[in-house]
Structure formats: structure tokens, C-alpha cells
Write a protein that holds these residues in place. Sequence first.
Motif, short mmCIF file in Angstrom:
data_model
loop_
_atom_site.label_atom_id
_atom_site.label_comp_id
_atom_site.label_asym_id
_atom_site.label_seq_id
_atom_site.Cartn_x
_atom_site.Cartn_y
_atom_site.Cartn_z
N TYR B 94 0.92 -1.20 0.19
CA TYR B 94 -0.05 0.03 -0.17
C TYR B 94 0.87 1.45 0.10
O TYR B 94 0.75 2.10 -0.78
CB TYR B 94 -0.88 0.22 1.39
N SER B 127 -2.30 3.13 -9.73
CA SER B 127 -2.07 2.93 -8.25
C SER B 127 -3.40 3.15 -7.49
O SER B 127 -3.72 2.28 -6.68
CB SER B 127 -0.98 3.70 -7.78
N TYR B 129 -6.58 2.63 -8.73
CA TYR B 129 -7.47 1.62 -8.75
C TYR B 129 -7.18 0.51 -7.81
O TYR B 129 -8.21 -0.17 -7.23
CB TYR B 129 -7.34 1.04 -10.03
N ILE B 130 -6.03 0.45 -7.78
CA ILE B 130 -5.64 -0.93 -6.59
C ILE B 130 -6.08 -0.39 -5.26
O ILE B 130 -6.42 -1.22 -4.32
CB ILE B 130 -4.32 -1.23 -6.68
N SER B 134 -8.72 -2.13 -1.94
CA SER B 134 -7.51 -2.76 -0.87
C SER B 134 -8.40 -3.26 0.16
O SER B 134 -7.73 -4.08 0.90
CB SER B 134 -6.69 -1.67 -0.61
N LYS B 136 -10.11 -5.93 0.77
CA LYS B 136 -10.50 -6.91 -0.17
C LYS B 136 -11.80 -7.69 0.28
O LYS B 136 -12.69 -8.26 -0.81
CB LYS B 136 -9.36 -8.07 -0.43
N SER B 145 -13.48 -0.22 -6.73
CA SER B 145 -12.26 -0.37 -7.54
C SER B 145 -12.46 -0.90 -9.05
O SER B 145 -12.18 -0.01 -9.87
CB SER B 145 -11.35 -1.59 -7.02
#
Lengths: 482, 458
Positions: B94, B127, B129-130, B134, B136, B145
Motif C-alpha cells: 500500500y 495505483s 485503482y488498486i 484494498s 478486499k 475499484s
Amino acid sequence: MLTALLLLWPALAALLVLLVKGQAAKKVAFGAALVELVLGIWTWINFVPNASTQFLLNEPWIAGAGIMFKVGIDGISLLMVLLTVFLVPLIILSTFKHTYEKPASFYALILFMQTGLLGVFTALDAFVFYFFWEVALIPIYFIAGMWGGENRVRVTFKFFIYTVFGSLFMLAAFVYLYFQTPGTHSSEEVAFYQLVLDSGTQSWLFWFLFIAFAIKMPVFPFHTWQPDTYTTAPAAGTMLLSGIMLKMGIYGALRWLLPVVPLGVSQWANVVLVLAIIGIIYGAIIAIRQQDMKRLVAFSSISHVGLIAAGLFTLNEQGLQGAMIQMLSHGVNVVGLFFIIDIIQSRTGTRDIAALGGITQNTPFLSVCFLVLLLGAVGLPLTNGFIGEFLLLMSVYQYNNWMGAIAGLTIILGAVYMLRMFQRVMFGEKNEITQGFTDLTFTEKAVLVPLVVMVFWIGLHPNTFLNLSEPAVLKLLDVIKR
Amino acid sequence: MTSIILLSIFGIVNLFVGFMKSKKVLMPVVLLFLAIALVATLFDWNQPQSYFSNMLATDNFSVGFTAVMVLSTFFILPFSRSYVDAENANLAEYYSLLLFALVGGIMMVTYENLLILFLGIEIMSISMYIMAGSDKRNILSNEASMKYFLMGSFFTGIILFGVALLYGATGAFYLADIAAAAARMDPETAPMLLMGLLLVLVGVSFKIGAAPFHFWTPDVYDGTPTVFTSYMSTVVKTAGIAAFYKLMSAAFGGVYEQWYPTVVAITVLTLLIGNIGAVAQSSMKRMLAYSSISHAGYLLIALTSFNDRSENALLFYSLAYAVATIAAFGVLKYVGDARGSDDYSSFNGLGKTNPLLAFVMTVAMLSLAGIPLTGGFFGKLFLFSAALEQDLIWLVIIAVLMSAVGIYYYFRVIIAMYMRDAEGGRVAVDPLATFTLISLVVLTVLMGILPGLFSDLL
């Protein structure tokens, strides 16, 4: 330097008070306000009674845009500064019998507001003025919103939105004026006074500025926030609002409206006078019908302010001087009246006129103070209210005979609602709730005696104060008539 | 330029630090990296230089905005404390992504060539988008996302299409060459040039969340974990608006009349939709999402007025907005985590349980609402001054009315905190975050009392 000290001390003291734990905060705050009073009196002693602006502080603030942090005191400012430093300690003292939750925050906010108020009264740059104008608003929003009565959230929010809405128009007008100044632009008072704008521009600028001041005073029909806010706010908040903050609107009009857009004023003065006179009669008639003492004084305040606004827009010397002296008198009277209502409410648990009665019988001291302040508000000769109302009515009469005659009704109507209240609350038979009513305590006397003294001082020797503001008012009239 | 190199290296180093499995050292290390990058950035002050055949060039404009972004990241990081304690969080990744996104952002304000702009936008976007996904196991985070990625790549395509058309019309990727061609306005290639400009303009508007390309903002902001939302609404937005301004001034400054109608339409729409949309929200986080749309509108006023006051106003406002927004999201994160909801109601009585958090939030809200004593007031004042100098009186009136609307929704939080009864208990905050919040408040008030320190840097 003295001006800087006057502005800085309450703000510093507010931070100091925040550190105090528990109910000791009120004593520290009172001490700080007394120091400020001494500073204010010291300013008065050092003040040379002429038309100049003294104790000037002029430092670059936003250098790139040519905006200066410019504050100073002339005769007009001095009276307002004296009113503020005189009333704030009394207002703090008046809360001594209450135990508010989070006292440190409460008293810090009052002191912080004092900085804002003094800043408004001493600012000589439009943006500095606006800055302090809003700085004074934030504390009173929290005071009324956190320590107020029923419906406080809705009522104070309405008040806040109303005033901010108005002041945003004022800000827009200031920025516009700033760009009209020649060269690298300046937002100083003198630069605005030198502007030559055509009457069409002045016409709309007038309304942009007037709305902000009219909401603050408040002038009919911009008054709808006022009765609710005065009723809901805690006693100290109501005193701050009516005693001092209301004067921000009048003072603002005097310094930032009349001399800045004189052509606009001459176009619209008739309309403003009509609105103000409607306000005088409207406020008085509604006050007659009120059962809640606090609401009654709130509406009487609309009536009194209407007269001040009317006098202001006649643009003659009596009108302006009358407005000056009446601002002081109204501040003294209304703070006293709200304090007495607070005393009655905390002893009996009610402000309802119908439920009270017979209080005079065991309270000679309270009765005398109440009567003096009330007669001051009515405008009886020898009291402070008489001087202001006489000058103001004379100025309105000179402007237009009919308007003067209608505005004159304020004296009769004022006597009706004030004496009605006094009669029903203080005279008559005692009942259960007024049975054990005790007379004033020492602290309560300490608040009311200075106020009563002021009622007579202004009433018997108004020249102490009128002479201070006269040169500045005459100079202002010259600018207006340029 | 040094900051780009440093931060790229730091990002990679950080991944290796992550292998050591000692999560505790990560945050101090990254804070140190950011501090070094900030100092390195400030060394370029007043020393304009160009790199890589003038593909990148630093000047005070780029240094100013780079500093705002690095500083913002520095202030956001302490709020990620809870990830340090979480078991499954891939903290090193991250943090590296944050640093890489920052590199992209710096490229977006340093470019002299449209390809670098495109690269910067992509590095930053991918970056983000991830980061949006995060969390999850949270379905909202996944949705955020996905939505961000699909819409984002679509608009990246539009930017690329625009860049291609601009190349076709002018034969150049360099801003200076495009400016020369735009000034000539060859009638044969003019439609292609203007079409290319329009497409780039649309794409960048999407990236800063300006209406009518704002539809992704509320959902994505809402689903993304709060720390990264605050990154999106500050660093990403600052990079986007600065890139936008640089593009318009360096390449299309000569054809102001051509793009003015489009930009002013976007500005007005953004102001209206952002502010009116925010009124209807019951979730604090969604309100902040709409408020970030509205602030994109205020920032666009600088572009619309486009005169010698604009750059300084833009920089001042970006800083004031970023500082206040980070403080607001910081408080929201702790309150939301502790009380389980991001609604206004979870702030009820915070003034009693956590006076400090409530005070920080109040200052942040006052600043966002533009009330004096805070930086936000002077930010608005400078922006409106720039617009008034351009005689855009009607635009300022709209903006002023929308500021009044803003007061309504910002004050709902203040009312909840101080004037409603407490529902939850005390919210626990770690010392580093507390210290950061206090610094943010000090900075906001400093900007509100001595605006001269920050107002004429460029």
C-alpha cells in the motif's frame, strides 16, 4: 499599539480560560474582562477628542494584494469600544449564579467574541472588517447553540445561515469596490471613500451592503431570525446579541455604507426609512401582545433599532449623533432588562407575564433598578433613552414631517408595552411562585448598579459621549455629502 | 525532478523493507522518505530546470504543487495506523503504491510533453485503482475499484485519443510547439486541434471529478477505505487541477476564447451539482465526496478566470482545501471505525466524548465552508478576486450562493457534534494521529490569520 492590545488581550485571555478547570473559569474570565475594561478606559483617557483616527496600527497583511491590517480608533469607534468593554464584564458577572456545563468553553467563547466585536469597531480596511465580522459570529453561534433553550439547533442555525448569507453579499460588494480603486488596488476605508462611482453601480452596491447590515440590526423585513434567537439563547448570549452585536449592523452601515455609496443611499433612503418606520410600529404592536417577557423585549428591540436606522438614513447631524447615543443607551437598557428577566426566571422558573405578579412587595432594590431601566427604554426625560429618541425623532421629523409623526408613536407604544409588563409582573397580588421572591444578591447588584448609573449619566450629561463622537460624525457627513 | 527519482527509489526500497515482516518500522520509514522528498523538492525553488530533452521541467509552479502533494501524503499517512495492526493488510505494498501514485502526480505537474502527462495520469490512476479495492473482503470496496477502473480506463482512452488528434493537428507533443500551432490556428487543421483539445479536456475533467463527468466520485469515494479516499480527494485532485491549468496556460493560453465556454460550463455545473448533491446526503463520507466535487468547481474558477491572480489563488486554495480535507477524513476514519458507521449520526455528541476530535472537525468544516479565521476563507476570497478581475460577476454570484449552500451541509456535522446527545463512547486515537490533526488545525488557522505567508508564492 493600544488598539492591538485591545484586540489581542481578549483572544489571549480566551485561550487562558480554556485551560481553567471547572467553575473557576468564570472568575478568570471576569478578571480578564476587567483588564480589558481598564485598557478601554486608558484608551478613552488618551483619546484626543477631534476628528482624527488615533492609535493607528497599519501592517501589511496580504502584501501581494495590497491589503493592510489597518485598525484604529476615532470618535465613533471609541464609543462602540467603550460600550463593548463596559458591557462584557457585566455580562460575564451576570452569569455567576448559573453553573453552565463546560464553563471553560463558554467563557472562552465570550472573550473570543469580544475580540471579534472590537475588531469590527476598529477595522479601517474592508477585508479586516469582514474578517472580524465573521469572527464575532462564530462564538455566538456556539454559545446560543450549545447552551440555549428549546429548539436551539434549528433556531441558531437559521440565525447563522441568515447572517452569513447577508454578509456574503457584503463581501462580494467589498471585492467589487476593491477592484474599482485605482492603481494596485486597496481595500482601505479611505480608498473606498475616494471612489467616484456612477449612480447605477452605487444603486446595486447599496443593496449588497445594506442586506448584510439590515439582517444584523435587524430592520423589518429582515428580522425574522431575531425573536426566536433572542428567546432561545442563554441570557448571556441574548445580552451579547442585543447589547453589542446588533450595533455591528448599525456601525457597519454608518462606516461602510453611507460614506461609500452616498448616491445609492440618496436613491434608496426613502425606502429604508419606510421599512424602518414599519419596523418601529410593527415591533411595538407585537410587543404589546407578548406573554413571554424575553420575547417582549426582543420585539421592543426591533422597534428601537428601527428608529436608530431611520435616524441614520436621514443623513443629518442629529440623526447620526442620535444613532450614536442611542446605540449606547439601547445597549445599556436592553442588557439590564434581559438580566432582570433572567433573575426573575431563575427565581420563579417562568418568564410568562400572566403567571407572575406582586414581586415589588419584597424586592425594593430590584424594583427600582427594573423601573429605571424600563423608563430608560421608554425614553422618559432624565434617562438615557430620552436623549437618543429626541435626537432621532427630530432628525426624522426634519426629513419628512409625516414620517416623524408616525415614528413618534414609538414613545407612546413603548410606554404601553413596557409599563404593561412592569405592572403585571411587579405589582398586583403575590401568588405561589412569587411568594418567596428574594431581593438582589451582591453580584446582581454589582451588575445592575453600573447599568443604572449609566442610564442617568447618559440621560443627564450626554455631552460626555456626544462630544467624543461629534467631530468624527461631522467629518463623516462631509464625506457623505462630497 | 529529484523528488521523482527519490520517490521511485523509495517506493521500491519500501517493498523490500516489507519483506522484513516488521510492519512497525514501515510508517516511520515512509514518513522519513516523504520528508526527504519534500526537502529535495523545495531545493528546486527559484531554480527552473529542464530534463530529458525538455520532456520534464521544474519551475515554481511545479515545485509549489509538488510540495502540496508531498505534504498532503505526509499528513495522510499517520491515519493508516490501523492497517499496521491489521493482520492481513499488505502494508508495504500500500505504501509503495502511495509513493508511486505520488510520482505520477509529480509528473502531472512537471510535464512539458503530453506523453509525460499521459504517463503521469496512468501511473497515478493504476495505483489508485488498486488502493480503491484494498479492502478486499468488503464488497463496496470491490465495487469502487471496479467502477473506478472501468470508467477510469475509458477516460484515459479519451485523453489518449485527444492527444493523438492534437499530434495530428500540430505534429507535436511538446506544449510549446502545440502553443505555437494553436496560435496560428491553421483553418485546415483547426477542427482537429479543437476536437483534440475537447477530448483531453473531458478526460482531465473526469480525473478531477468535475461535472458532468463526476458520476463515479460518490460511489468510489464511499467504497474506498477512508485513508485512501482522503488521498484521492486531495493529492489526486491537486495533481489533476494543476495539470489541467498547466495544459491550458502553456499550450492553449493563446486561444482562451475557444475553450472558455466549455470550461465555464463545466465550472458552473460542477459547483451546482457538487453543492446541491451534498445537501441530500446522510452519510458524512458521501457528503465529503460531493463536497470534493464542489471544490473541484471552486478550483476551476481559477482556470475560468485565467489571469495573473489565478496561479496563486489555485495554489493557496489547493493547500487550504487539502489540509482541511485531510483533517476531516482523519477524524471521520477514527469516528467511523469506532462507531461502525460513516453517517452524520455517528458524530452525535462527539463534542462531549472527544473534544479534540470535535474541535479539529469544526475547524476543518469552517475552512471548507469558507468562514474567516481559516485558510478556506482566503482561498475563496482569492479565487473570487481572480474571477472578478476578469469581470465574471455572474460566476462569482453563483459561487457565493453555492458557498451559502455549503454552510448548510458542513454545519450539520458541527450541530451533530455539539448540539446532540452522545450515543457512542469515547473514540480512541493514537498519539501520532492526534499530533497530525493538531498540526493540520494549526496550519489551517495560520493560513486564516496570516494568509500573506502563502498567498504570493508564484
